[in-house]
Motif scaffolding. Sequence first.
Motif, PDB file in Angstrom:
ATOM      1  N   THR A   1       1.055  -1.169   0.136  1.00 15.35           N
ATOM      2  CA  THR A   1       0.339  -0.018   0.434  1.00 15.35           C
ATOM      3  C   THR A   1       1.247   1.519  -0.260  1.00 15.35           C
ATOM      4  O   THR A   1       2.071   1.523   0.392  1.00 15.35           O
ATOM      5  CB  THR A   1      -0.969  -0.149   1.168  1.00 15.35           C
ATOM      6  OG1 THR A   1      -0.207  -0.036   2.734  1.00 15.35           O
ATOM      7  CG2 THR A   1      -1.654  -1.215   1.587  1.00 15.35           C
ATOM      8  N   PHE A   2       0.128   2.082  -0.759  1.00 17.32           N
ATOM      9  CA  PHE A   2       1.078   3.256  -0.239  1.00 17.32           C
ATOM     10  C   PHE A   2       1.586   4.321   0.565  1.00 17.32           C
ATOM     11  O   PHE A   2       2.441   4.624   1.189  1.00 17.32           O
ATOM     12  CB  PHE A   2       0.452   4.630  -0.956  1.00 17.32           C
ATOM     13  CG  PHE A   2      -0.313   4.609  -2.431  1.00 17.32           C
ATOM     14  CD1 PHE A   2       0.413   3.960  -3.603  1.00 17.32           C
ATOM     15  CD2 PHE A   2      -1.007   4.529  -2.970  1.00 17.32           C
ATOM     16  CE1 PHE A   2       0.613   3.906  -5.047  1.00 17.32           C
ATOM     17  CE2 PHE A   2      -1.703   5.088  -4.729  1.00 17.32           C
ATOM     18  CZ  PHE A   2      -0.734   4.276  -5.301  1.00 17.32           C
ATOM     19  N   GLU A   3       0.228   4.292   1.729  1.00 16.58           N
ATOM     20  CA  GLU A   3       0.977   4.080   3.129  1.00 16.58           C
ATOM     21  C   GLU A   3       1.776   3.278   3.886  1.00 16.58           C
ATOM     22  O   GLU A   3       3.214   4.292   4.295  1.00 16.58           O
ATOM     23  CB  GLU A   3      -0.781   4.266   3.778  1.00 16.58           C
ATOM     24  CG  GLU A   3      -1.217   5.340   4.792  1.00 16.58           C
ATOM     25  CD  GLU A   3      -2.821   4.558   5.244  1.00 16.58           C
ATOM     26  OE1 GLU A   3      -2.946   4.573   6.198  1.00 16.58           O
ATOM     27  OE2 GLU A   3      -3.294   4.355   4.840  1.00 16.58           O
ATOM     28  N   GLY A   4       1.374   1.731   3.574  1.00 18.94           N
ATOM     29  CA  GLY A   4       2.753   1.207   4.245  1.00 18.94           C
ATOM     30  C   GLY A   4       3.541   1.614   3.490  1.00 18.94           C
ATOM     31  O   GLY A   4       5.127   1.461   3.982  1.00 18.94           O
ATOM     32  N   VAL A   5       4.234   1.664   2.689  1.00 21.21           N
ATOM     33  CA  VAL A   5       5.389   2.151   1.886  1.00 21.21           C
ATOM     34  C   VAL A   5       5.754   3.065   2.407  1.00 21.21           C
ATOM     35  O   VAL A   5       7.546   3.304   2.627  1.00 21.21           O
ATOM     36  CB  VAL A   5       5.328   1.856   0.518  1.00 21.21           C
ATOM     37  CG1 VAL A   5       6.895   1.846  -0.576  1.00 21.21           C
ATOM     38  CG2 VAL A   5       5.022   0.671   0.050  1.00 21.21           C
ATOM     39  N   ALA A   6       5.209   4.568   2.180  1.00 20.99           N
ATOM     40  CA  ALA A   6       5.903   5.656   2.517  1.00 20.99           C
ATOM     41  C   ALA A   6       6.348   5.466   4.232  1.00 20.99           C
ATOM     42  O   ALA A   6       7.499   6.300   4.526  1.00 20.99           O
ATOM     43  CB  ALA A   6       4.674   7.212   2.694  1.00 20.99           C
ATOM     44  N   ALA A   7       5.308   4.384   4.531  1.00 20.03           N
ATOM     45  CA  ALA A   7       6.140   4.530   6.454  1.00 20.03           C
ATOM     46  C   ALA A   7       6.939   3.988   6.371  1.00 20.03           C
ATOM     47  O   ALA A   7       7.957   3.948   7.367  1.00 20.03           O
ATOM     48  CB  ALA A   7       4.773   3.723   6.974  1.00 20.03           C
ATOM     49  N   GLY A   8       7.069   2.815   5.515  1.00 20.24           N
ATOM     50  CA  GLY A   8       8.872   2.294   6.059  1.00 20.24           C
ATOM     51  C   GLY A   8       9.912   2.507   5.243  1.00 20.24           C
ATOM     52  O   GLY A   8      10.898   2.288   5.523  1.00 20.24           O
ATOM     53  N   ALA A   9       9.955   3.345   4.490  1.00 14.11           N
ATOM     54  CA  ALA A   9      10.368   3.738   3.001  1.00 14.11           C
ATOM     55  C   ALA A   9      12.212   3.859   4.543  1.00 14.11           C
ATOM     56  O   ALA A   9      12.752   3.958   3.660  1.00 14.11           O
ATOM     57  CB  ALA A   9      10.640   4.627   2.149  1.00 14.11           C
ATOM     58  N   PRO A  10      11.449   4.925   4.804  1.00 15.77           N
ATOM     59  CA  PRO A  10      12.607   5.668   5.813  1.00 15.77           C
ATOM     60  C   PRO A  10      13.569   4.364   6.834  1.00 15.77           C
ATOM     61  O   PRO A  10      14.830   4.770   6.949  1.00 15.77           O
ATOM     62  CB  PRO A  10      12.250   6.627   6.718  1.00 15.77           C
ATOM     63  CG  PRO A  10      10.824   7.079   6.177  1.00 15.77           C
ATOM     64  CD  PRO A  10      10.102   5.781   5.875  1.00 15.77           C
ATOM     65  N   GLN A  11      12.679   3.690   6.860  1.00 14.74           N
ATOM     66  CA  GLN A  11      13.765   2.829   7.920  1.00 14.74           C
ATOM     67  C   GLN A  11      14.650   1.621   6.811  1.00 14.74           C
ATOM     68  O   GLN A  11      15.049   0.197   7.377  1.00 14.74           O
ATOM     69  CB  GLN A  11      12.764   2.042   8.978  1.00 14.74           C
ATOM     70  CG  GLN A  11      12.219   2.338  10.103  1.00 14.74           C
ATOM     71  CD  GLN A  11      10.676   2.991   9.746  1.00 14.74           C
ATOM     72  OE1 GLN A  11      10.062   2.946   9.095  1.00 14.74           O
ATOM     73  NE2 GLN A  11      11.292   4.805  10.316  1.00 14.74           N
ATOM     74  N   ALA A  12      13.882   1.383   5.749  1.00 17.10           N
ATOM     75  CA  ALA A  12      14.650   0.410   4.602  1.00 17.10           C
ATOM     76  C   ALA A  12      15.973   0.211   4.700  1.00 17.10           C
ATOM     77  O   ALA A  12      16.216   1.886   4.778  1.00 17.10           O
ATOM     78  CB  ALA A  12      13.595   0.758   3.428  1.00 17.10           C
ATOM     79  N   ALA A  13      16.765  -0.839   4.129  1.00 16.03           N
ATOM     80  CA  ALA A  13      17.822  -0.115   3.744  1.00 16.03           C
ATOM     81  C   ALA A  13      18.114   0.782   2.521  1.00 16.03           C
ATOM     82  O   ALA A  13      17.185   0.193   1.822  1.00 16.03           O
ATOM     83  CB  ALA A  13      18.440  -1.852   3.618  1.00 16.03           C
ATOM     84  N   PRO A  14      19.076   1.773   2.484  1.00 19.76           N
ATOM     85  CA  PRO A  14      18.906   2.462   1.004  1.00 19.76           C
ATOM     86  C   PRO A  14      18.651   2.023   0.203  1.00 19.76           C
ATOM     87  O   PRO A  14      18.982   2.631  -0.726  1.00 19.76           O
ATOM     88  CB  PRO A  14      20.533   3.202   1.951  1.00 19.76           C
ATOM     89  CG  PRO A  14      20.805   3.297   3.318  1.00 19.76           C
ATOM     90  CD  PRO A  14      20.183   1.449   4.009  1.00 19.76           C
ATOM     91  N   SER A  15      19.928   0.766   0.068  1.00 20.74           N
ATOM     92  CA  SER A  15      20.528  -0.200  -1.590  1.00 20.74           C
ATOM     93  C   SER A  15      18.692  -0.655  -1.600  1.00 20.74           C
ATOM     94  O   SER A  15      18.424  -0.325  -3.093  1.00 20.74           O
ATOM     95  CB  SER A  15      21.493  -1.149  -0.741  1.00 20.74           C
ATOM     96  OG  SER A  15      20.793  -2.222  -0.412  1.00 20.74           O
ATOM     97  N   HIS A  16      18.487  -1.122  -0.930  1.00 16.22           N
ATOM     98  CA  HIS A  16      16.650  -1.596  -1.470  1.00 16.22           C
ATOM     99  C   HIS A  16      16.081  -0.342  -1.870  1.00 16.22           C
ATOM    100  O   HIS A  16      14.907  -0.393  -3.507  1.00 16.22           O
ATOM    101  CB  HIS A  16      16.379  -1.900  -0.038  1.00 16.22           C
ATOM    102  CG  HIS A  16      16.337  -3.399  -0.028  1.00 16.22           C
ATOM    103  ND1 HIS A  16      15.240  -4.657   0.539  1.00 16.22           N
ATOM    104  CD2 HIS A  16      17.897  -4.277  -0.585  1.00 16.22           C
ATOM    105  CE1 HIS A  16      16.329  -5.725   0.708  1.00 16.22           C
ATOM    106  NE2 HIS A  16      17.261  -5.180  -0.047  1.00 16.22           N
ATOM    107  N   VAL A  17      16.171   0.672  -1.015  1.00 17.41           N
ATOM    108  CA  VAL A  17      15.273   1.946  -1.761  1.00 17.41           C
ATOM    109  C   VAL A  17      15.856   2.197  -3.204  1.00 17.41           C
ATOM    110  O   VAL A  17      15.021   2.537  -3.778  1.00 17.41           O
ATOM    111  CB  VAL A  17      14.896   2.801  -0.518  1.00 17.41           C
ATOM    112  CG1 VAL A  17      14.108   4.308  -0.946  1.00 17.41           C
ATOM    113  CG2 VAL A  17      14.491   2.515   0.625  1.00 17.41           C
ATOM    114  N   THR A  18      16.903   2.791  -2.854  1.00 17.42           N
ATOM    115  CA  THR A  18      17.311   2.349  -4.216  1.00 17.42           C
ATOM    116  C   THR A  18      17.211   1.886  -6.038  1.00 17.42           C
ATOM    117  O   THR A  18      16.354   2.399  -6.855  1.00 17.42           O
ATOM    118  CB  THR A  18      18.915   2.933  -4.985  1.00 17.42           C
ATOM    119  OG1 THR A  18      19.200   3.719  -3.374  1.00 17.42           O
ATOM    120  CG2 THR A  18      19.369   3.082  -6.106  1.00 17.42           C
TER     121      THR A  18
END
Lengths: 619, 99, 240
Positions: free
Chosen positions: A195-212
């Motif tokens: 979900t948009f909400e879940g992804v937006a909430a989880g993004a700051p905690q995720a590994a930077p490489s994953h986010v990239t």
Amino acid sequence: MTAALIGLPLFGAATLLLGGRRTNAWGHFFAVAMSASSFFVGIFLFIQMLGRSGEERAVGQYLFDWISVGRFHVPFGLHIDQLSMVFVLLITGVGTLIHVYSIGYMEHDPNRRRFFAYLNLFVAAMLLLVLADNYLLLYVGWEGVGLASYLLISFYQHKPSAAAAGKKAFIVNRVGDVGLSIAVMLMFVTFGTVTFEGVAAGAPQAAPSHVTWIGLALLLAACGKSAQFPLQSWLLDAMEGPTPVSALIHAATMVTAGVYLITRAHAIFDLSSTARTAVVTIGAITLLLGAFIGTAKDDIKKGLAGSTMSQIGYMILAAGLGPAGYVFAIFHLLTHGLFKAGLFLGAGSVMHGMNDDVNMRHYGALRTAMKITYATFGLGYLAIIGVPPFSGFWSKDEIIHAAFGQNIYIGLATLLGAGVTAFYMTRMMAMTFFGEARWEKGIHPHESPATMTAPMLILALGSAFGGLLLVFVGDIEGWLEPIVGIGHSDHAVSNTILIPVTLLVVLVGAGYGWMTYGRRPVPVVAPENVSLLTRAARADAYGDALNEAVFMRPGQYLTRALVWFDSKAIDGTIGGLSAAIGGLSARGRKLQNGYARSYALTMLGGAVLIAFVLLLVRL
Amino acid sequence: MNPNNYLVLAAILFTIGALGVLVRRNAIIVFMSVEMMLNAANLAFVAAARSTGTLDGQVAAFFVMVVAAAEVVVGLAIIVTIFRTRRSASIDEASLLKY
Amino acid sequence: MNGESVIFWVTAFFAIVGAVGMIASRKAVHSALWVAFAMVNLAILYFSLEAPFLGTTQIVVYTGAVMMLFLFVLMIVGVDSSDSLLETIKGQRLLAILFAFSFGGMLVAGITSNGPAKVVGLTAANTESGGNMQGLSQLIFGKYLLAFEATSALLITAALGAMVLAHRERWTPRKTQDQLQRERTLSGHPTPLPTPGVLARHNSVDTPALLPDGTASEISLPAPFRGTSEVESGPTEVTK
């Protein structure tokens, strides 16, 4: 209420497709009605939204559990916020206008009902795309618009070129879709939700490489759908479809889905500067490449298609600038949707009058024959090159401004793009409406019917005043701020200097275009003896050749090599082995001659051998 | 008297029997050749019994005779059956089981 | 040159002559006779090898029973048939002779390379329990009882097998007396066929009977001999 937005056009498409020939007589009116009622629902929701304060404007509508497997839960939920609302109004508004326009444009087409069914299907799918509250549902809409695009590009099935163009669009889009599916899978792995909400909430905690990586996969998806470099090649061929389709799908709405995706996933891009840099780079390359292609096209629709690529390049670039650019990306998307749809409808109107001839070298001096078209096209022209106070000026100038804030080279690229845009649009204007008439024999240009001119007029008004309205009445920045945020980077160049410079560049471009094409006669046949750059632009900057050389040929060679390897090496080994065994057995079986005496002889031979060995051992 | 002479005679008779099996086509003669080979073996047994001074070799020869008698009965019955269907006692004619 | 040597060399020669004659005869009957000859010689050798029981058995079982069985079968198959000695399988005869000679040569070489073995002799073994037969029976019914019992099963099985194999399947229903009678009446000769002229004119079954009118009657002969008789019909003029 939100579901009705999607449901109405979907119902229209289903009725027309399943109803068959019975709906031939009234099908197009029904489709228009469905699209229009969807638009009115959108207006209603918009007014409702206006009634709420900033933070409460986003509302969701949970419909049912779509997928629930183990830890994987995907609701079928709709989500309407300020960003979606902008899109809903654009899609249903422009969509309805183009439905109306198509009544006139497709009047004599035997497959008119099917065309309107597809248009309705497209509107439904596009609404699902922008209203989904999770990436997987967005993917459904994403594929839905891809399907509608494919069906409509190859609408003139009897033309091989149209069929090929449809397939090309489909295949190139699949490349991008792989990016989106990878992104969705990565999201699930990283955040456990899509979900948009879940992804937006989880993004700051995720590994930077994953986010990239998620960001890059999303960028690939956007490149496919929005015809960005290196997946840009399909858009020019997509002009094989009917002109209203080009206006709606391949100019105003669908091709901007990539911009929507990046803006929607801003939580991801805000965290990864690598992904943002990639986005900006892609946007800059495409905006110059599209403009460059636009300068050399004689086909009016292809010229506009190159322009579309270029303008979407602006949007992608703006989206890549981060919080400083999201608002302007969407702003430019809106104004572009208005003026580009108007330009395409104008082109369609010209073609309608010129017996479906698309070659601008056969036009000329149409300003007297098609006054309304001339006026609306002219307004669109002023809007796209960014003359104040027309709508393009407001949005494009902001993007250039923000780009300079980011990086001087990016800023220069956008500035150069603006100049080239002015050049090729002036060229198009001059070749179509000015100069002497170069019409072919038996062509009598005439103005289009009212069903066509009315939408053009409305869109022309939008081109003219849309920007003003959005800035001063609509407060687009304040409207979108709760969703994407606003970041004011320290602008290296202030607007007071930049606006005159930009206008000067535009003026130079337009002036050069007028000098070349307005003052001098235009040859009816495209000159052969032209510079390398012109040749490159005519060949779509060798996009197809590149694809062919980099992907198709090596692929063919690979498959040929594999076929060869399979038939010679593998089949040869297996076949040779079996042939060897077969040959050996064919000879060996002669030993089985059926004579008991022969067998006895063999036995005695064995006995002799054993006796010999025993003797050897003993002696 | 060298007992090896008996063994050499047995070897010669055995070889002749084997040759008969290989070169003759008449099933009955082939059978006789087999009997000849068995008899050669018997001779070797009996000679060996005398050399070793025990009667076990003679018992073995006795058993060989019993088995040979049984074998002859069955073999000849087979030959009669083949002859009845083929009107021939040639073993080369019964050569259908081949490639 | 003692008596044993004389017996050996003579019987060995005859045994080999018999064996060679067996494989060289064109007619199967001759082969059978050569085999019987060779076996009698072997029986003599058994006697000289202090195995009187085996020598007797050799004569009774081989020359008496087995070879007679061969002759019976030969009669069924055809006494007169003579085989062609032409080889039909390519290379068979050459290879057979080559292999046989090398095999025999190697056997002989293996045997003779040992040098003369010490002969214990059977006098002690034979006299121990009162004679050769007694000694053998002690072994057969004692040490080798199990093998002996197994041979009984083998012989029974062989007899049954021979019966099964030689049994002719009846494909048509047995004729009834009524049918036989009908056939006989319709055959044109309802009375019994005339007996052959054995004893009346000649002592052979292939002699046809002479009918009262003096003609030779072919139908008086057994079926195999019909048409082969060379007996002339008698004088047809009958004195009154």
